[in-house]
Design an enzyme around this catalytic site. Structure first.
Site, PDB file in Angstrom:
ATOM      1  N   ASP A  87     -17.337  76.577 111.666  1.00 42.31           N
ATOM      2  CA  ASP A  87     -16.149  77.194 112.638  1.00 42.31           C
ATOM      3  C   ASP A  87     -16.652  77.339 113.850  1.00 42.31           C
ATOM      4  OD1 ASP A  87     -13.314  78.053 112.037  1.00 42.31           O
ATOM      5  OD2 ASP A  87     -14.238  79.926 112.857  1.00 42.31           O
TER       6      ASP A  87
ATOM      7  N   LYS B 271     -15.592  75.373 117.516  1.00 46.38           N
ATOM      8  CA  LYS B 271     -14.758  76.241 118.771  1.00 46.38           C
ATOM      9  C   LYS B 271     -15.677  75.672 119.990  1.00 46.38           C
ATOM     10  CE  LYS B 271     -13.124  79.809 116.071  1.00 46.38           C
ATOM     11  NZ  LYS B 271     -13.408  81.412 115.433  1.00 46.38           N
TER      12      LYS B 271
END
Ligand code: ADP
Ligand code: ASP
Ligand code: MG
Length: 814
Positions: free
Chosen positions: A677, A681
Site C-alpha cells: 500500500d 502511494k
C-alpha cells in the site's frame, strides 16, 4: 378594441376554457374584443394522424376519429351547458362531416395537401364553435365568425400566403358593422381566391391573430399560451429558463425561426411595421408579467437574449475537388432544392469552397438526396464531386441577441462550453448581422447543450455538478452526508449546485436526473435496480448531464478499468481507489492523456494521505516551476498505528488485530504490512513529480517474518504473527536500544523510490508521529534544506470523504 389569441392548451380542457371565458368577459366590460382560438391541444396532430392512417388503408383511423370525438364531447359535458343549447347536435353534424371526409380518404387511398387542409380545419372550427356557444349560453354578447370568410390566400396548401390588401379590407369591413362585444374566430384556417380551404402553416393561429391585429390597427396583440412568456430557452428542456420581460421584434423573430415554438415565426411581420407590441401571456397564470415584444427595448447590458433549438435536422454535404473556384455549383444546388420546395435552414461553406453544408428538415432528406444526385449526375460520374452525404438525427441550437455583434468572445464561449461537455459540433453558421450563432449537433445532445449554454449565459454563474457515486460503504456514506449538509453553503458561497444523480453499491443502483433526494437515498437505493459496473457507466452516459463526475469510492480493480470509458465521455473522475494510478505506467499515462484530451478532470487526492492536500500541493509546486528532488514520508496510517502501539508489553498479533478492528487496515492486512500500500502511494507521488516508474521499480525491504510473507490466507497470516512474536519483538528491541522509534518510511530520491521499516532517532520530524497520522516532507529546488511538510490524520472515513469532496469542488471551481 382588443385582439387576443388562445393556444391549444388554453382551450384544451373545460377548466382552461372557463379561464379563457373569464378573461374575455373581463376585457369585454371595457372594450370590444376579438378572440382567435387554436384547435383543442393535440387535435391537429390527431387529425393528421387519422388522415395518414386512412390514406394507408389502416382501419386505425376510426379509433383515432373516435378519440377526437371523445375529447370534444368530454369537454362539452364538463362545460355544463343548458339542455336547450344546440351545441351537441351541431358538433355532431361537424364530426359526421369529418368522419365522411376520412372515409373518403380511406376509399380513394389519397391525402393531397388540399384535402389535408380541409381535414385539419375541423380542429379550429370545432374549438371556436364550442367556445362561442358556451359564451352565448352564459348570456355574453358574442358572435362566432369563420376566419375563412376574412382571410384570403393563394392556393399554397398547408402553408398558404395571405393576400393582405383583400384580407385587411374584409376584416375592416366586417368589424365596422359588427355590434357584438366579443367575436370568436378560428385561427390557422383561411380560403383561397377560388374558395378552397387553406391553412397558414402549423402553429399558424398566432399568425391569424397578428393579421387581425394589424388590419384593425389595435394598440396591442395578446398571445395567450401555456407558459409565462418567451423564455430564455425552451422551459420544457431547461428548468432554469426564465421569461424575458422585453424583447425586440428582431430577436423574437430570430428565436422563433430557430425553434422557440411559443411564437409562430411569421407572426411578427404584420404587426412590425405598425409598431403594434405583442404581449405573450399565460392562460394558466394570468397574473404573470409575460413578455412584451416591441421596438421599445432598452439596450441593456445583455448580449445573448435567448437560446433556441430546431429538431429533426438533416445535414447535406456536397463536396469534391471539382467544385473549387467554379461558379454555379451553389446556384444549381439551391435551384434543385427550391424546385422541390425544400426549405434550407442553415448554410455553411468553407472558404476553400471544397464543400457546402446545408441543414434541412429531416423529412425532406430522401427527396433532397435523390434530386441533388440527379442534378449533379455528370459531375459525380466524372468524380468531380461526391454523391451528396446525408446525416440525420441532428438538431440546430442557436444563440440569439441584437447586442451580440458588439461583443467579442461569445462564439468562443459557446463552443468551449459545448466542447467541455463533449458535444460534437457538426456545422456552424453565423449570420453577418451577428444576431445569431447556430451550430448543428446530435439530437441526443440537445438537452445537455441547452442546459450548459443556459448556465453559461443566463444563470448568475451557478454551476451545476452532477455527481455519480459508486461505493457507498463507510467512506461513500460519509461523502453523501457531507454533500447533503453542504449543498446550501456551496450554492450560496461558491455558486455550485451539487447534486447526486447516480448512486450504487455492489447490489443496487439508482439514478435521478433531477438529483436524488438525499433524505431518502438509502430507502431508494434498497429499491433500486440491480447494480452492474458497466450498467452504471451506460446509465450515466445516457443521462448525458453537463459537468458529470464519476466518483469511485471502492478499492475495486474492475471499477478502475472503467475510468477510461468515463473520461472518453468527458465525464470527470474522482477516485480514492489507488489501483488506477498505481497500475501499469502506460495505463496511468493513458488516463492522464484522456483527461486532457476530453477536458475531463481526473483527481485522486485521497490516494495518498486521505484528506491531506498532498497531491494538490505537489501539483501546485510543479505548476509554478518548482522541481521535486526528494520526498520522505510516513504514508500508512495503519502501520503507524501498529508501531505506535507495539512494544515489549503488547503482542504484535493483538495490535494488528486491533488496527483491523478499528478499520485502519485493508480487509487483507498483508496489503498494509507487506508495504504494498505504501509502495503504491510513493509510486503515485513519484509519478506526479514527473518520474516514470512502475511498482516493480520500488525497492521494498519487508519487515514481516518469512512465514508471514509466505502465508497463503489471511487466517494463516494471523497465525504466523502469533508464532513469530519473537521476530517482531526483536525489531522493537533493536530500535529501543538505540532510543529510536519504528516508522514505516517511504522515500523518493533522485528518481528512485523505496519503502521499509526504519529506526527513527529522537529529534527527527517522524519521531513524534502519533496515532494514524501521516507526514510528507517535500525537498524541492525552492525548499532545498528545510522541507515543506504536510502532516495530519492520514486515514479514516471522515477525512477521506472530505478529500473526495475537495476534489469534486476543485472541478466545480474550474
Ligand atoms: P400554443 O398552443 O399556446 O400556441 P405552443 O405549444 O405552440 O403553444 O407554444 C408554447 C410552447 O413553446 C411552450 O409550452 C414551450 O414548450 C415551447 N417553447 C419553446 N421554446 C420556448 C421559449 N423560448 N419560450 C417559451 N416557450 C417555448
Ligand atoms: N392547430 C394548429 C396547429 O396545431 C394551429 C395552432 O395551434 O396555432 O398547428
Ligand atoms: Mg403555437
Amino acid at each position: 378594441m382588443k385582439v387576443l389569441k388562445f393556444g391549444g392548451t388554453s382551450v384544451g380542457s373545460s377548466k382552461n376554457i372557463n379561464n379563457v371565458i373569464n378573461i374575455l368577459e373581463n376585457y369585454s366590460k371595457k372594450d370590444t374584443v376579438v378572440c382567435i382560438v387554436s384547435a383543442v391541444g393535440g387535435i391537429t396532430d390527431k387529425l393528421l394522424l387519422a388522415g395518414r392512417q386512412a390514406q394507408n388503408k389502416d382501419n386505425g383511423y376510426i379509433e383515432t376519429f373516435n378519440t377526437i370525438k371523445d375529447i370534444h364531447f368530454n369537454i362539452i359535458n364538463e362545460l355544463n351547458l343548458d339542455k336547450s343549447s344546440p351545441i351537441v347536435e351541431s358538433v355532431d353534424i361537424k364530426l359526421n362531416a369529418l368522419k365522411s371526409l376520412l372515409d373518403g380518404i380511406f376509399l380513394i387511398n389519397e391525402l393531397s395537401p388540399k384535402t389535408s387542409d380541409k381535414l385539419v380545419s375541423f380542429g379550429e372550427k370545432l374549438s371556436s364553435f364550442i367556445i362561442a356557444e358556451t359564451m352565448k349560453n352564459r348570456a355574453l354578447s358574442v358572435e362566432h365568425k369563420n376566419s375563412q370568410d376574412l382571410i384570403t390566400t393563394n392556393s399554397n396548401f398547408t402553408k398558404a400566403e395571405v393576400y393582405s390588401s383583400i384580407t385587411n379590407k374584409s376584416i375592416q369591413d366586417y368589424f365596422k358593422s359588427a355590434t357584438q362585444r366579443i367575436t370568436i374566430l378560428p385561427g390557422f384556417i383561411s380560403k383561397s381566391k377560388l374558395g378552397e380551404e387553406t391553412t397558414l402553416g402549423r402553429g399558424g393561429s398566432d399568425f391569424t391573430a397578428a393579421i387581425v391585429a394589424a388590419a384593425l390597427k389595435v394598440e396591442q396583440l395578446e398571445i395567450w399560451t401555456d407558459v409565462s412568456g418567451m423564455f430564455t430557452t425552451n422551459p420544457k428542456l431547461v428548468k432554469q429558463a426564465y421569461p424575458i420581460e422585453k424583447i425586440s421584434y428582431q430577436e423574437a423573430m430570430e428565436l422563433s425561426h430557430f425553434g422557440a415554438k411559443v411564437l409562430y415565426p411569421p407572426t411578427v411581420q404584420p404587426v412590425l411595421d405598425l409598431n403594434i407590441p405583442i404581449h405573450i401571456k399565460n392562460t394558466l397564470e394570468p397574473h404573470a408579467v409575460g413578455t412584451i415584444i416591441s421596438n421599445d427595448v432598452a439596450n441593456g447590458n445583455y448580449t445573448v437574449r435567448g437560446i433556441s433549438n430546431i429538431e429533426n435536422i438533416a445535414l447535406l454535404t456536397l463536396q469534391g475537388s471539382g467544385m473549387v473556384g467554379i461558379p454555379g455549383f451553389s446556384k444549381r444546388l439551391f435551384e434543385t432544392l427550391s424546385q422541390e420546395k425544400i426549405n434550407v435552414i442553415l448554410i455553411t461553406q468553407a472558404s476553400s469552397e471544397h464543400s457546402i453544408c446545408l441543414g434541412i428538415d429531416e423529412n425532406d432528406a430522401e427527396i433532397a438526396k435523390t434530386t441533388i444526385d440527379a442534378t449533379f449526375e455528370n459531375e459525380i460520374a466524372l468524380h468531380k464531386i461526391d454523391p451528396i452525404i446525408v446525416e440525420k438525427e441532428l438538431s440546430i441550437i442557436a444563440l440569439v441577441g441584437d447586442n451580440m455583434k458588439s461583443h467579442q468572445g461569445i462564439s468562443g464561449k459557446m463552443f468551449s462550453t459545448l466542447g467541455k461537455n463533449n458535444i460534437n459540433i457538426r456545422a456552424i453558421a453565423q449570420g453577418a448581422s451577428e444576431k445569431n450563432i447556430s451550430a448543428v449537433i446530435a439530437k441526443t445532445d440537445v438537452k445537455k447543450a441547452l442546459n450548459s449554454l443556459h448556465e453559461q449565459f443566463f444563470e448568475a454563474k451557478t454551476k451545476q455538478l452532477n455527481v455519480f457515486i459508486t461505493g457507498v460503504g463507510n467512506v461513500g456514506e460519509k461523502l453523501v452526508d457531507q454533500i447533503k449538509q453542504q449543498r446550501k453553503y456551496l450554492k450560496d458561497n461558491l455558486k455550485i449546485n451539487m447534486r447526486i444523480a447516480g448512486l450504487s453499491n455492489s447490489r443496487k443502483m439508482i439514478f435521478d436526473e433531477d438529483g436524488i433526494d438525499l433524505n431518502t437515498w438509502k430507502e431508494q437505493l434498497a429499491e433500486g435496480e440491480k447494480a452492474s459496473l458497466n450498467g452504471f457507466f451506460e446509465s450515466t452516459k445516457k443521462l448525458n448531464l453537463r459537468n458529470s463526475i464519476f466518483v469511485d469510492v471502492t478499492a475495486n480493480n474492475e471499477v478502475a478499468t472503467l475510468y477510461e470509458k468515463y473520461l472518453r465521455q468527458s465525464i470527470g473522475v474522482v477516485a480514492c481507489n489507488k489501483i488506477a494510478c498505481s497500475s501499469d505506467l502506460e495505463n496511468y499515462k493513458l488516463l492522464k492523456r484522456l483527461s486532457l484530451k476530453y477536458n475531463a478532470p481526473f483527481l485522486f487526492e485521497t490516494n495518498v494521505g486521505a484528506g491531506l492536500p498532498i497531491i494538490d500541493t505537489l501539483n501546485n509546486l510543479i505548476a509554478s516551476g518548482d522541481k521535486i528532488t526528494s520526498i520522505h514520508a510516513v504514508l500508512s496510517g495503519s502501520l503507524n498505528f501498529v508501531f505506535n502501539n507495539f512494544n515489549d508489553s503488547t503482542k504484535f498479533y493483538d495490535v494488528v488485530k486491533q488496527a483491523a478492528a478499528e478499520g485502519y487496515t485493508e480487509p487483507d492486512p498483508r496489503i498494509d504490512l507487506s508495504g504494498v500500500d505504501v509502495a503504491r502511494k510513493i509510486l503515485i507521488l513519484a509519478r506526479e513529480s514527473g518520474v516514470e516508474m512502475n511498482l516493480e521499480d520500488i525497492e521494498n525491504t519487508p519487515f514481516l517474518s518469512k512465514s508471514g510473507l509466505e502465508s497463503g490466507s489471511v487466517d494463516d497470516f494471523y497465525k504466523t504473527l502469533i508464532k513469530d512474536e519473537a521476530h517482531y519483538q526483536q525489531l522493537y528491541a533493536s530500535a529501543k536500544a538505540k532510543n529510536c522509534q519504528l516508522k514505516y518510511v517511504a522515500q523518493f530520491n533522485n528518481g528512485k523510490a523505496s519503502v521499509g521499516l526504519q529506526e527513527i532517532p529522537i529529534g527527527h520530524p517522524f519521531y513524534n508521529l502519533e496515532g494514524k497520522d501521516n507526514i510528507v516532507m517535500f525537498y524541492t529546488k525552492r525548499y532545498p534544506e528545510q522541507p515543506m511538510i504536510i502532516k495530519g490524520a492520514g486515514a479514516g472515513a471522515d477525512v477521506t470523504a472530505s478529500g473526495l469532496f475537495a476534489d469534486i469542488i476543485r472541478i466545480g471551481n474550474d
